[in-house]
Structure formats: structure tokens, C-alpha cells
Design an enzyme around this catalytic site. Structure first.
Site, mmCIF file in Angstrom:
data_model
loop_
_atom_site.group_PDB
_atom_site.id
_atom_site.type_symbol
_atom_site.label_atom_id
_atom_site.label_comp_id
_atom_site.label_asym_id
_atom_site.label_seq_id
_atom_site.Cartn_x
_atom_site.Cartn_y
_atom_site.Cartn_z
ATOM 1 N N GLY A 8 -4.507 12.242 -8.613
ATOM 2 C CA GLY A 8 -3.508 11.339 -8.067
ATOM 3 C C GLY A 8 -2.982 10.403 -9.133
ATOM 4 O O GLY A 8 -3.709 9.534 -9.622
ATOM 5 N N ALA A 9 -1.702 10.588 -9.513
ATOM 6 C CA ALA A 9 -1.084 9.781 -10.568
ATOM 7 C C ALA A 9 -0.021 8.852 -10.010
ATOM 8 O O ALA A 9 0.905 8.472 -10.717
ATOM 9 C CB ALA A 9 -0.492 10.689 -11.645
ATOM 10 N N GLY A 10 -0.153 8.487 -8.736
ATOM 11 C CA GLY A 10 0.791 7.569 -8.121
ATOM 12 C C GLY A 10 0.474 6.126 -8.466
ATOM 13 O O GLY A 10 -0.172 5.835 -9.477
ATOM 14 N N GLY A 11 0.899 5.209 -7.599
ATOM 15 C CA GLY A 11 0.729 3.797 -7.884
ATOM 16 C C GLY A 11 -0.716 3.388 -8.046
ATOM 17 O O GLY A 11 -1.103 2.779 -9.051
ATOM 18 N N ALA A 12 -1.558 3.722 -7.062
ATOM 19 C CA ALA A 12 -2.967 3.355 -7.149
ATOM 20 C C ALA A 12 -3.660 4.135 -8.257
ATOM 21 O O ALA A 12 -4.461 3.568 -9.020
ATOM 22 C CB ALA A 12 -3.659 3.591 -5.809
ATOM 23 N N THR A 56 0.837 -1.185 0.000
ATOM 24 C CA THR A 56 0.000 0.000 0.000
ATOM 25 C C THR A 56 0.880 1.247 0.000
ATOM 26 O O THR A 56 2.106 1.160 -0.179
ATOM 27 C CB THR A 56 -0.990 -0.035 1.180
ATOM 28 O OG1 THR A 56 -1.924 1.042 1.057
ATOM 29 C CG2 THR A 56 -0.287 0.033 2.522
ATOM 30 N N ASN A 62 0.708 -3.828 -6.464
ATOM 31 C CA ASN A 62 0.149 -3.832 -5.109
ATOM 32 C C ASN A 62 0.149 -5.218 -4.473
ATOM 33 O O ASN A 62 -0.369 -5.393 -3.377
ATOM 34 C CB ASN A 62 -1.262 -3.226 -5.086
ATOM 35 C CG ASN A 62 -2.343 -4.162 -5.595
ATOM 36 O OD1 ASN A 62 -2.095 -5.021 -6.435
ATOM 37 N ND2 ASN A 62 -3.561 -3.987 -5.093
ATOM 38 N N LYS A 103 3.957 1.448 -3.858
ATOM 39 C CA LYS A 103 3.494 0.672 -5.009
ATOM 40 C C LYS A 103 4.371 0.836 -6.248
ATOM 41 O O LYS A 103 4.498 -0.083 -7.049
ATOM 42 C CB LYS A 103 2.037 1.017 -5.319
ATOM 43 C CG LYS A 103 1.103 0.584 -4.195
ATOM 44 C CD LYS A 103 -0.346 0.897 -4.492
ATOM 45 C CE LYS A 103 -1.227 0.476 -3.336
ATOM 46 N NZ LYS A 103 -2.657 0.690 -3.601
ATOM 47 N N ASP A 114 -5.352 -3.027 -8.079
ATOM 48 C CA ASP A 114 -6.039 -1.828 -7.601
ATOM 49 C C ASP A 114 -7.085 -1.340 -8.596
ATOM 50 O O ASP A 114 -8.219 -1.029 -8.236
ATOM 51 C CB ASP A 114 -5.037 -0.697 -7.350
ATOM 52 C CG ASP A 114 -4.403 -0.747 -5.970
ATOM 53 O OD1 ASP A 114 -5.011 -1.347 -5.060
ATOM 54 O OD2 ASP A 114 -3.310 -0.185 -5.803
#
Length: 270
Positions: free
Chosen positions: A140-144, A75, A100, A79, A116
Site C-alpha cells: 500500500g503506497a497511498g497516503g497512510a 482518513t 492526516n 489523505k 500516521d
């Protein structure tokens, strides 16, 4: 002999799974996976592991050498970083650039995958919020966020608008998405959302009570769906603000619940 909270005894034969994060108190995976193990009669337990970014590689490498540990869940904020610690990556990981979950393979190597996005879309559909043909905004352009973006495009959204305060991260994601779904993704210059059917928070903003809103729901059309991927607290500040304005809200736990079937298949849990 000590049992975990759901009554299954932990013995010398118990298989281990870990969920890695920083912070870790908010994770919900143990409350879903441990009852699943119990229902299936599987001698296994999932435990939370607080892994700070500077220690992530040491922790993952150590866990990979624990012979009775079969998998890791990942989490925020790991990620993206954990991808390079796997020996092999699934197709989704290659597309979205994050993972993930990791699974120990028969040859001792580790395979990374990302559920995810598919879990988020399954949760949306299950709650009656069909994304097909809709205008969707994602912050939000992160892992999730990357995984959710790809899954939304796969699910047939008409247009996906994406914002992240990290412009290089945002540009890289839009380029990856355009390579697979040309012309359907738009990069936003700020978290100002309007004219969308579904607005999604895929940032960590909301984990803490004093976090600012990731975006304001004020300018959204009446009846819009506002979704948050944060699972604890269940009612984030964003969702409370959206509900107060009459928008439909979609809670973070649906994303995890939507992944249960994928996790079961991925780990071969029967």
C-alpha cells in the site's frame, strides 16, 4: 442542551473538530479524542463527517469557514487529496505527499501534517515489535502507506520492500524515499512477501468482510509480525489468517493510539 457520549455538555461555546472519510463508520478517532477532551476538561467534540471524493473540496472549504471549527482529521481515501487544500504543509507532508490532520492557524490559514507514520512506529515499539535493523515489507503506497514507509526508514529498518497495484504511485513513492534514504527501499512486482521480519497492510483491503487478502501470510518466516492499519474490524481477515499460521499480529488501533500525544501537541491541548 445535549451531551456527547462521554458526558461533556455541548453548548454554544463548544469547539468543533471533524474527521473526514469514505467510508466513515469504521473511524476510531472520536472514541479516543472525545475522552481526551473530557479528561483535559476541554470544551470540544470530534464528529465523523462522511465525505465522498467528489465532494471533498466543497466539504473542506465549507468547514474551513466554520469559525468554531479548530481542526480536521483525515482518513481513507482523502489523505493525498487533502494536502492541496491546506495553506501550509509540515515537513513530513512534503516528504510523504499526504496529510492526516489539518489545524487552523492564528492567522486563519490551515496547516497540514501527517502523524500516521510516527504513530504506527510508536505503536509497533510499544507492542514490543522494534523495527530497527529489521527487514520490512509494506503493501500500500497511498497516503497512510507513504507516511508509514518514511517513518519506518527513519526508525532504522534495514530494508523496506513496498508493493502497490498502482505502479505509478509505487514508483513515485520509491523515488521520494530514495531521495531521503538512498538505496534502502525496494519496489516489489507483486504482493508476494517472504524473508521479512514485519509485514504491513496499509491498503483499505479488510474494511469489508468480502475483501481479498492484501497479501498471503503463507510464505512469511515463522514468528513474523503481521500488522494491519485497519481499525474496524479489529480482527481483519488478514490478521486471522496470520494468527492461524502462528504469526504475531499487530492491530490497527495501535497506530491511532500512538498518535494521541502528537495530536495533543499539534492542537495545543492541555
Amino acid at each position: 442542551m445535549t451531551g456527547h457520549p462521554h458526558g461533556t455538555p455541548i453548548t454554544g461555546t463548544t469547539r468543533l473538530y471533524a474527521v473526514l472519510g469514505d467510508p466513515i463508520a469504521q473511524v476510531q478517532a472520536p472514541t479516543l479524542m472525545n475522552p481526551l477532551f473530557a479528561r483535559l476538561g476541554i470544551d470540544a467534540v470530534l464528529v465523523p463527517v462522511h465525505a465522498r471524493p467528489r465532494n471533498l473540496e466543497h466539504i473542506v472549504r465549507g468547514l474551513q469557514r466554520v469559525d468554531n471549527l479548530d481542526g480536521m482529521f483525515v482518513t481513507v481515501p482523502h489523505k493525498v487529496a487533502v494536502r492541496r487544500l491546506a495553506d501550509r504543509c509540515g515537513t513530513t507532508v512534503d516528504v510523504v505527499g499526504s496529510a492526516n490532520v489539518l489545524r487552523r492557524e492564528a492567522d486563519g490559514g490551515w496547516l497540514a501534517e501527517n502523524f500516521d507514520g510516527s504513530g504506527f512506529v510508536a505503536g509497533l515499539v510499544g507492542a514490543g515489535h522494534e523495527p530497527l535493523g529489521k527487514q520490512v515489507a509494506l503493501v500500500g503506497a497511498g497516503g497512510a502507506g507513504s507516511a508509514i514507509a518514511a517513518a519506518l526508514l527513519t526508525a532504522g529498518v534495514a530494508r523496506l520492500s513496498v508493493y502497490d497495484s498502482d505502479t505509478s504511485k509505487l514508483g513515485a513513492l520509491v523515488a521520494r524515499l530514495d531521495a531521503h534514504w538512498p538505496g534502502r527501499t525496494v519496489a516489489l512486482t507483486g504482493p508476494r512477501l517472504s524473508d521479512v521480519d514485519i509485514a504491513v497492510n496499509a491498503t483499505p483491503l479488510g474494511l469489508r468482510a468480502d475483501d481479498p487478502l492484501p497479501f498471503s501470510p503463507d510464505s512469511l518466516p515463522p514468528g513474523s509480525v503481521v500488522a494491519d492499519i485497519i481499525m474496524r474490524p479489529r480482527e481483519t481477515r488478514l490478521l486471522r489468517a496470520a494468527a492461524a499460521r502462528g504469526h504475531r499480529v499487530h492491530h490497527g488501533i495501535h497506530m491511532l493510539e500512538g498518535q494521541l500525544g502528537s495530536y495533543q501537541a499539534f492542537f495545543g491541548l492541555k
